[in-house]
Design a protein around this motif. Structure first.
Motif, mmCIF file in Angstrom:
data_model
loop_
_atom_site.group_PDB
_atom_site.id
_atom_site.type_symbol
_atom_site.label_atom_id
_atom_site.label_comp_id
_atom_site.label_asym_id
_atom_site.label_seq_id
_atom_site.Cartn_x
_atom_site.Cartn_y
_atom_site.Cartn_z
ATOM 1 N N ASN A 167 -0.613 21.530 2.808
ATOM 2 C CA ASN A 167 0.365 21.480 1.717
ATOM 3 C C ASN A 167 1.166 20.192 1.677
ATOM 4 N N ARG A 168 0.658 19.188 2.384
ATOM 5 C CA ARG A 168 1.363 17.898 2.364
ATOM 6 C C ARG A 168 0.356 16.756 2.559
ATOM 7 N N TRP A 169 0.256 15.907 1.549
ATOM 8 C CA TRP A 169 -0.733 14.826 1.539
ATOM 9 C C TRP A 169 -0.068 13.506 1.201
ATOM 10 N N TRP A 170 -0.584 12.433 1.790
ATOM 11 C CA TRP A 170 -0.216 11.091 1.346
ATOM 12 C C TRP A 170 -1.472 10.442 0.780
ATOM 13 N N ILE A 171 -1.307 9.835 -0.380
ATOM 14 C CA ILE A 171 -2.388 9.045 -0.962
ATOM 15 C C ILE A 171 -1.957 7.592 -0.832
ATOM 16 N N SER A 172 -2.633 6.858 0.043
ATOM 17 C CA SER A 172 -2.248 5.478 0.348
ATOM 18 C C SER A 172 -2.995 4.549 -0.604
ATOM 19 N N ILE A 173 -2.302 4.181 -1.676
ATOM 20 C CA ILE A 173 -3.011 3.644 -2.842
ATOM 21 C C ILE A 173 -3.255 2.139 -2.853
ATOM 22 N N ALA A 174 -4.336 1.780 -3.564
ATOM 23 C CA ALA A 174 -4.591 0.397 -3.967
ATOM 24 C C ALA A 174 -3.762 0.142 -5.237
ATOM 25 N N ASP A 175 -3.983 -1.002 -5.859
ATOM 26 C CA ASP A 175 -3.064 -1.469 -6.896
ATOM 27 C C ASP A 175 -3.286 -0.839 -8.281
ATOM 28 N N SER A 176 -2.865 0.409 -8.462
ATOM 29 C CA SER A 176 -2.759 1.019 -9.799
ATOM 30 C C SER A 176 -1.818 2.211 -9.685
ATOM 31 N N ASP A 191 2.095 23.864 -9.060
ATOM 32 C CA ASP A 191 3.296 23.998 -8.245
ATOM 33 C C ASP A 191 3.256 22.905 -7.165
ATOM 34 N N VAL A 192 3.715 21.709 -7.537
ATOM 35 C CA VAL A 192 3.703 20.571 -6.598
ATOM 36 C C VAL A 192 4.936 19.697 -6.802
ATOM 37 N N GLN A 193 5.279 18.940 -5.772
ATOM 38 C CA GLN A 193 6.273 17.883 -5.899
ATOM 39 C C GLN A 193 5.538 16.569 -5.624
ATOM 40 N N ILE A 194 5.813 15.584 -6.477
ATOM 41 C CA ILE A 194 5.130 14.296 -6.341
ATOM 42 C C ILE A 194 6.183 13.200 -6.273
ATOM 43 N N LEU A 195 6.102 12.383 -5.234
ATOM 44 C CA LEU A 195 7.078 11.293 -5.125
ATOM 45 C C LEU A 195 6.500 10.130 -4.334
ATOM 46 N N GLU A 196 7.186 8.995 -4.437
ATOM 47 C CA GLU A 196 6.816 7.838 -3.623
ATOM 48 C C GLU A 196 7.830 7.723 -2.509
ATOM 49 N N PRO A 197 7.485 8.166 -1.292
ATOM 50 C CA PRO A 197 8.451 8.108 -0.194
ATOM 51 C C PRO A 197 8.679 6.666 0.239
ATOM 52 N N ASP A 198 9.769 6.437 0.961
ATOM 53 C CA ASP A 198 10.075 5.094 1.454
ATOM 54 C C ASP A 198 9.304 4.844 2.750
ATOM 55 N N VAL A 199 8.000 4.649 2.587
ATOM 56 C CA VAL A 199 7.105 4.396 3.716
ATOM 57 C C VAL A 199 6.576 2.977 3.558
ATOM 58 N N ASN A 200 6.666 2.187 4.609
ATOM 59 C CA ASN A 200 6.253 0.785 4.537
ATOM 60 C C ASN A 200 5.288 0.460 5.672
ATOM 61 N N ILE A 201 4.024 0.334 5.319
ATOM 62 C CA ILE A 201 3.000 0.146 6.354
ATOM 63 C C ILE A 201 3.052 -1.245 6.958
ATOM 64 N N MET A 202 2.962 -1.254 8.279
ATOM 65 C CA MET A 202 2.790 -2.486 9.035
ATOM 66 C C MET A 202 1.420 -2.355 9.698
ATOM 67 N N ALA A 203 0.511 -3.271 9.421
ATOM 68 C CA ALA A 203 -0.811 -3.194 10.033
ATOM 69 C C ALA A 203 -0.867 -4.116 11.243
ATOM 70 N N VAL A 204 -1.553 -3.659 12.282
ATOM 71 C CA VAL A 204 -1.776 -4.469 13.485
ATOM 72 C C VAL A 204 -3.287 -4.598 13.599
ATOM 73 N N GLU A 244 0.874 -1.181 0.000
ATOM 74 C CA GLU A 244 0.000 0.000 0.000
ATOM 75 C C GLU A 244 0.914 1.235 0.000
ATOM 76 N N ARG A 245 1.390 1.589 -1.182
ATOM 77 C CA ARG A 245 2.390 2.661 -1.303
ATOM 78 C C ARG A 245 1.770 4.038 -1.095
ATOM 79 N N GLN A 246 2.619 4.979 -0.685
ATOM 80 C CA GLN A 246 2.168 6.364 -0.539
ATOM 81 C C GLN A 246 2.575 7.170 -1.768
ATOM 82 N N VAL A 247 1.645 7.968 -2.278
ATOM 83 C CA VAL A 247 1.991 8.991 -3.256
ATOM 84 C C VAL A 247 1.969 10.293 -2.464
#
Ligand code: THG
Length: 369
Positions: free
Chosen positions: A117-126, A142-155, A63-66
């Motif tokens: 001014n800062r959002w994460w979109i926690s995406i499904a598979d596309s 005027d935006v920067q868009i990247l996939e940060p190195d965030v790795n969700i662990m669900a409990v 579940e990657r972040q945009v």
């Protein structure tokens, strides 16, 4: 049954947790955003019963972040979703259908507002990041868009609350559903939300500091013994019973949000600007011609890959089953199906072929429970 292994590569990414879940006995993978997503640790039915009673830790790094930052970030996020975010608040999660200009679904992520001014979109598979970049370029945002190195662990699971309180203290019990905040683990702050892809309750830890996240992963298993903690993953049976939809399985770009039952996440009356708004108004006023419904089938097994036709008593195709499983709760097969009007009425009978045998079933409401 033949068994296969999965050929790993740079293109099919591992997660920071992969080596751990392999030691812990993962038995099947799916792929999600070009990443490994565990699909089973032995019996899915055993795991389902365990999840409903205890607590599990899931590697859902797929579940990657945009990440969208910059002066026009709120404008870009709003442009992509039909849900009105004008009254959204920092520290809250929002389930937001992302749609294209025609009104077709692109994704169904959880959107986190870190700040205006800062959002994460926690995406499904596309590949939402490519869609976002295209829109930003085309609109000269005027935006920067990247996939940060965030790795969700669900409990996840009913005992997740006691376990997380033991690790993070009483503070974490104040977190509301779909709220998030930062919590300390041995000197490192972790963003934690009360959310997750099960209806058994729990948290999602958005791990940014990998080393600390791995230490936390091991610590959870150590301290969680008294709660019968186990490794797990999104559970096919639990998520179908709860009607948590899976993009790519239950719906895709050929479906619109009304057909998927997302009516409450489509805001056509406010003046916010988003893609596909006029087409969604048209679709709404003309009325949809098919919709996602539940089906219950008098069978003890099913294996859905692709989709399976549903027919009426005259052998006319009335819809297609898109996900399905044997449900221990109902003692029969249940599934999520796209059903044509007027056959979408509850109690409509359906016929389905499973392993060359025909079974009877009925249309029902979602969620099942
Ligand atoms: N958590 C996070 N990211 C994700 C998922 C997740 N990205 C991919 C995928 N899952 C997105 N799909 C969903 C689907 C449903 C929910 C969350 C993500 C969900 N729904 C609740 C429900 O249906 O009851 C609440 C919806 C609401 O009312 O706002 O939680 O699981 N981080």
């Amino acid at each position: 049954m033949k068994t296969f292994s999965i050929a790993k590569s740079r293109r099919l990414r591992s997660t920071p947790y992969t080596s751990r879940i392999e030691k812990q006995g993962v038995t099947a993978y799916s792929t999600y955003n070009h990443m490994l997503l565990p699909a089973a640790f032995g019996s899915i039915e055993d795991s389902y019963h365990h999840l409903k009673k205890n607590v599990q830790v899931w590697d859902v790094a797929g579940e990657r972040q945009v990440e969208i930052t910059g002066n026009d970030s709120a404008k870009l996020v709003q442009l992509m979703t039909c849900r009105d975010l004008s009254k959204s608040k920092d520290g809250r999660c929002y389930y937001c259908p992302i749609i294209d200009d025609k009104g077709g679904l692109i994704n169904d992520p959880v959107v986190l507002r870190l700040s205006n001014n800062r959002w994460w979109i926690s995406i499904a598979d596309s590949d939402v990041i490519l869609f976002a970049k295209g829109l930003a370029i085309g609109n000269k945002f005027d935006v920067q868009i990247l996939e940060p190195d965030v790795n969700i662990m669900a409990v996840q699971g009913p005992k997740s609350f006691k376990l997380m309180e033991k690790v993070f203290g009483e503070e974490i019990t104040k977190l509301k559903f779909f709220g998030f905040d930062y919590f300390d683990f041995k000197g490192t702050k972790h963003l934690i939300a009360q959310s997750g892809w099960s209806k058994q309750g729990g948290y999602e830890i958005y791990v940014e500091n990998t080393n600390s996240g791995l230490e936390l992963y091991d610590y959870l298993f150590e301290i969680g013994k008294e709660f019968d903690i186990k490794p797990g993953c999104p559970n096919l049976i639990e998520r179908i019973e709860s009607a948590l939809l899976s993009y790519g399985n239950d719906m895709d770009n050929n479906d619109n949000p009304f057909e998927c039952g997302f009516d409450k996440f489509v805001n056509l009356d406010s003046d916010v600007v988003f893609l596909g708004k006029e087409n969604l108004k048209k679709i709404k006023s003309e009325g949809i011609k098919r919709r996602l419904m539940g089906v219950q089938i008098d069978s003890k097994e099913i294996n859905v890959s692709g989709s399976i036709d549903l027919k009426d008593e005259n052998n006319i195709k009335i819809g297609e089953l898109r996900s399905g499983c044997y449900s221990p709760h109902f003692g029969k097969v249940i599934g999520i199906a796209m059903i044509k009007k007027p056959f979408w009425e509850v109690s409509q009978t359906v016929k389905i072929e499973i392993n060359k045998q025909t079974f009877d079933g009925k249309v029902c409401d979602l969620p099942f429970i």
